[in-house]
Design an enzyme around this catalytic site. Structure first.
Site, PDB file in Angstrom:
ATOM      1  N   HIS A 128       0.809  -1.217   0.000  1.00  0.00           N
ATOM      2  CA  HIS A 128       0.000   0.000   0.000  1.00  0.00           C
ATOM      3  C   HIS A 128       0.848   1.275   0.000  1.00  0.00           C
ATOM      4  O   HIS A 128       0.334   2.358  -0.252  1.00  0.00           O
ATOM      5  CB  HIS A 128      -0.979   0.011   1.180  1.00  0.00           C
ATOM      6  CG  HIS A 128      -0.361   0.320   2.515  1.00  0.00           C
ATOM      7  ND1 HIS A 128      -0.071  -0.647   3.451  1.00  0.00           N
ATOM      8  CD2 HIS A 128       0.023   1.491   3.084  1.00  0.00           C
ATOM      9  CE1 HIS A 128       0.449  -0.085   4.526  1.00  0.00           C
ATOM     10  NE2 HIS A 128       0.521   1.214   4.329  1.00  0.00           N
ATOM     11  N   ASP A 159       0.025  -7.491   1.366  1.00  0.00           N
ATOM     12  CA  ASP A 159       0.487  -6.123   1.590  1.00  0.00           C
ATOM     13  C   ASP A 159       2.011  -6.038   1.676  1.00  0.00           C
ATOM     14  O   ASP A 159       2.563  -5.375   2.551  1.00  0.00           O
ATOM     15  CB  ASP A 159      -0.145  -5.509   2.844  1.00  0.00           C
ATOM     16  CG  ASP A 159      -0.021  -3.980   2.854  1.00  0.00           C
ATOM     17  OD1 ASP A 159       0.197  -3.399   1.769  1.00  0.00           O
ATOM     18  OD2 ASP A 159      -0.134  -3.374   3.941  1.00  0.00           O
ATOM     19  N   SER A 241       4.813   2.579   7.989  1.00  0.00           N
ATOM     20  CA  SER A 241       4.433   1.405   7.211  1.00  0.00           C
ATOM     21  C   SER A 241       5.572   0.953   6.306  1.00  0.00           C
ATOM     22  O   SER A 241       6.171   1.763   5.604  1.00  0.00           O
ATOM     23  CB  SER A 241       3.204   1.722   6.354  1.00  0.00           C
ATOM     24  OG  SER A 241       2.089   1.977   7.159  1.00  0.00           O
TER      25      SER A 241
END
Length: 409
Positions: A128, A159, A241
């Site tokens: 993402h 992911d 992230s």
């Protein structure tokens, strides 16, 4: 007389001994029991003695050393996502396939983290962080160098993605991964990354749990359920992230992914566990240029990169001048896809595929989906009153589209 003198002498000697003994006890008590509570004597506060560390190295020392070892291999990712979309003038009608509006271009900047995966320039991050439509990736190394990167392969279902930098002579060493089966609840967990674009940030917590299922929103505003996540109390903030979650030996135990809603909970972060990361990353490294699913295979479905819209009276009014029967309007073109590369734009109308007329979005999706990735097709296109044939080679449908079951062939 002699007997009386002996008794008296003995008594005197005994009395002197008693006095000396009492004085000695008072002196001993004054020096050895001064800390005992009593009138006018408050006992001292007590604290636990620190436990001796193995080899004289404290946990703090080990955490600091782990960060020093791994941080040079952690990178920031600066991402630009370009695209176009039609702004709906009638949201209710748009939900049912109508209501197209003016075309808008968008250009979004985003950031995330990653870390060096291999010596040939592969950087591991979250999928993402580098979503579909990413047009530019800049990898910022710990020494400040900025190097152009490119998306190498991606698995949105897990992911995870790999970004490639080429010919960077100062590439730091790859990180090491921990044995996921030996990670225990309560052990230290150290998150490294670029939260909120704050470079070289470190957050410390513990491993809180395993096998968590968490719905997480993506760049497409769609929620997706991720399973088997590692839970940690180390803060995982936006920008963190894709960065590593490490133990105090500097080995990766997970990839930072998300945090629980701060409005409802505190200190709950999630990471993809190292066992999943190791298997997925190895498969990604073997499949350059591909988007693969959770099982390590592609979707196998053809992909053009448009969102088709049925031709209604409202859509005709928005197109301004389209009077032909049938066809499907293009509501959106995904950046970097075959449609984008062929010059298709929102507001164009696709009238036929390989000479076969198209009369609905559903039939158009079925036609494209029945083909194989890599198939060359000819589209008859109406664009602002001009009809033309457009040659397009279909790509493979991204997993993100496949998982959502969206009508975007």
């Amino acid at each position: 007389m002699k007997s009386r003198s002996s008794v008296l002498g003995t008594a005197v000697i005994g009395l002197i001994g008693a006095i000396i003994g009492s004085f000695s006890m008072m002196l001993y008590a004054s020096t050895h029991f001064a800390g005992i509570a009593g009138p006018g004597n408050t006992p001292p506060s007590l604290s636990a003695a620190p436990l001796p560390a193995s080899g004289g190295i404290t946990d703090q020392d080990r955490i600091v050393n782990a960060v020093r070892r791994v941080q040079p291999s952690v990178v920031a990712l600066e991402v630009i996502v370009n695209g176009t979309h039609v702004v709906p003038t009638d949201p209710i009608s748009q939900m049912f396939g109508g209501g197209a509006g003016p075309v808008r271009q968008f250009r979004e900047r985003a950031s995330g983290s990653g870390f060096v995966y291999s010596r040939d320039g592969l950087i591991l991050t979250n999928a993402h962080v580098v979503p579909a439509g990413t047009s530019q990736i800049t990898v910022v190394f710990n020494n400040g160098d900025k190097v152009k990167g490119r998306l190498y392969s991606s698995n949105p279902g897990v992911d995870l993605a790999l970004v490639k930098v080429d010919n960077y002579a100062k590439l730091p060493p790859p990180v090491e991964f921990a044995d996921g089966s030996k990670v225990a609840a309560g052990q230290w967990a150290i998150a490294i990354g670029e939260p909120l674009e704050l470079q070289h940030s470190v957050a410390v917590g513990v491993v809180s749990g395993f096998n968590r299922d968490e719905p997480i929103g993506g760049e497409d505003q769609q929620e997706r359920l991720f399973k088997g996540l590692l839970q940690t109390s180390a803060p995982i903030n936006p920008g963190n992230s894709g960065g590593p979650l490490i133990d105090y030996d500097g080995r990766v135990i997970g990839v930072n992914q998300s945090t629980a809603n701060p409005a409802s909970a505190q200190g709950i972060g999630f990471a993809i566990p190292s066992s999943t990361v190791v298997a997925t990353a190895a498969n990604l490294a073997k499949n350059p240029g591909k988007t693969i699913d959770q099982n390590g295979t592609g979707t196998g479905k053809a992909f053009l990169g448009v969102a088709p819209v049925d031709i209604t009276n409202n859509v005709r009014a928005q197109l301004g001048g389209y009077r032909d029967p049938g066809g499907v309007a293009i509501g959106n073109v995904v950046s970097g896809t075959p449609a984008d590369q062929a010059g298709l734009e929102p507001g164009d109308v696709i009238q036929a595929v390989n000479g076969k007329a198209v009369d609905s979005a559903q039939s158009f999706v079925a036609t494209i989906s029945s083909m194989k990735p890599g198939t060359a097709v000819t589209l008859r296109v109406w664009s602002q009153g001009v009809k033309k044939n457009v040659q397009v080679t279909l790509a493979e449908q991204p997993v993100t589209q496949y998982l959502q079951n969206q009508q975007q062939p």
